[in-house]
Design an enzyme around this catalytic site. Sequence first.
Site, short mmCIF file in Angstrom:
data_model
loop_
_atom_site.label_atom_id
_atom_site.label_comp_id
_atom_site.label_asym_id
_atom_site.label_seq_id
_atom_site.Cartn_x
_atom_site.Cartn_y
_atom_site.Cartn_z
N SER A 145 116.61 64.26 33.36
CA SER A 145 117.34 63.13 33.94
C SER A 145 118.72 62.89 33.34
O SER A 145 119.57 62.30 34.00
CB SER A 145 116.50 61.85 33.81
OG SER A 145 116.24 61.55 32.45
N HIS B 1 112.14 61.97 38.78
CA HIS B 1 113.48 62.01 39.36
C HIS B 1 113.58 63.00 40.51
O HIS B 1 114.65 63.54 40.79
CB HIS B 1 114.51 62.35 38.28
CG HIS B 1 114.82 61.22 37.37
ND1 HIS B 1 115.78 60.26 37.66
CD2 HIS B 1 114.28 60.86 36.17
CE1 HIS B 1 115.84 59.39 36.66
NE2 HIS B 1 114.94 59.72 35.76
N LYS C 267 111.35 54.59 41.21
CA LYS C 267 112.67 55.16 41.45
C LYS C 267 112.87 55.32 42.97
O LYS C 267 113.05 54.34 43.66
CB LYS C 267 112.83 56.47 40.68
CG LYS C 267 112.85 56.25 39.15
CD LYS C 267 113.06 57.53 38.39
CE LYS C 267 113.31 57.28 36.90
NZ LYS C 267 112.20 56.60 36.21
#
Length: 395
Positions: free
Chosen positions: A184, A212, A243
């Site tokens: 990330s 991610h 996310k």
Amino acid sequence: MKTALKTYEKMLGDIRESGTWREERIITTPQYSRIDTTQASRVVNMCANNYLGLSTNQELIEAAKASYDRWGFGLSSVRFICGTQEIHKELEHKVAEFVGTEDAILYSSCFDANGGLFETLLTESDAVISDELNHASIIDGVRLCKAKRYRYKNSDMEDLRRQLKAAQESGAGIKLIATDGVFSMDGYIAKLKEICDLADEYDALVMVDDSHASGFMGAHGRGTPEHCGVIGRVDIVTGTFGKALGGASGGFTAAKQQIVDLLRQRSRPYLFSNTVAPAICAATIKTIDLLTESTELRDKVHDNARYFREQMEEAGFDLLPGEHPIVPVMLYDSRIAQEFAARMLEKGVYVVGFCYPVVPKGRDRIRTQISAGHTREDLDFAVKCFKEVRSDMKL
């Protein structure tokens, strides 16, 4: 003052002196692509994990609202006592189908999913082989288990082979390779095909934290296993709903049936934490339905990322290479990164300086994250402000 408090006070002073002190900015609006803060209004948000722009999606909000009438506010229980509703099982089935595994198990966060994984699956006679740049949750999870620990250089397949060979020669029973799907801080994508090939050669399990990537990497947004062409070859996928998949909270482990069944019996964060709130389940089910029906949002975030990267490169900024919506702008100095971020906010762009210990010393940066919610006008404005701040700071 007690000795401990004096010690902590000095530690805090050292953090301030080093230029790595972090302030929490206060947002006064929902998580749109343009937000208001207590310091500035209508600023372009360039650092949220809101990759698909779903944090304020009205269909998700309505699904969450409806869940309160159907399922209530919370369960006041862990899953195995009286904390499992039909909606939890529905979400687990949806996640497993979307990711491409046999089953899935829910956690309050992906940090908990990783924290409860290694201790459950590995004993002192086993081995875990972990990428050196793995997320803190993987590192902490590995610390909790008694397995032999091996670390390989980031995405270095020759070093991974050496560590697998060392684990094999040590007599390790189960060997588990652990890696982030996307690292990330850099936006780099793990070499999952090569990792899976080595895992087959050395009879090892493969675990990927896809926090991610879930929802927007791969042709249909099913994550880095899809992006790398290894769906079905990765044994364990952990991820978050916090996310791209709505942006609230909650996490999961999706895996082979035997692994999920064992986690339900032995994983401590699962056994001893309250169940995920029904509203999170309802909104996440809606999210997966939306992503299954269309790749529009997935396509938009990648189009935006390519455009922003092209404009920043043309302007002469030092970017880490990649194809992920994480676009790090390298500055190499903690004080410069912090001042740069503060000046950007003054001009109308919300970014954050990343310094040690979040990134290695001397690798300080502004990590931008592109969203499907950004317009071209947002991105052009951000590039303009980056250029102006660079000029103002004479960099």
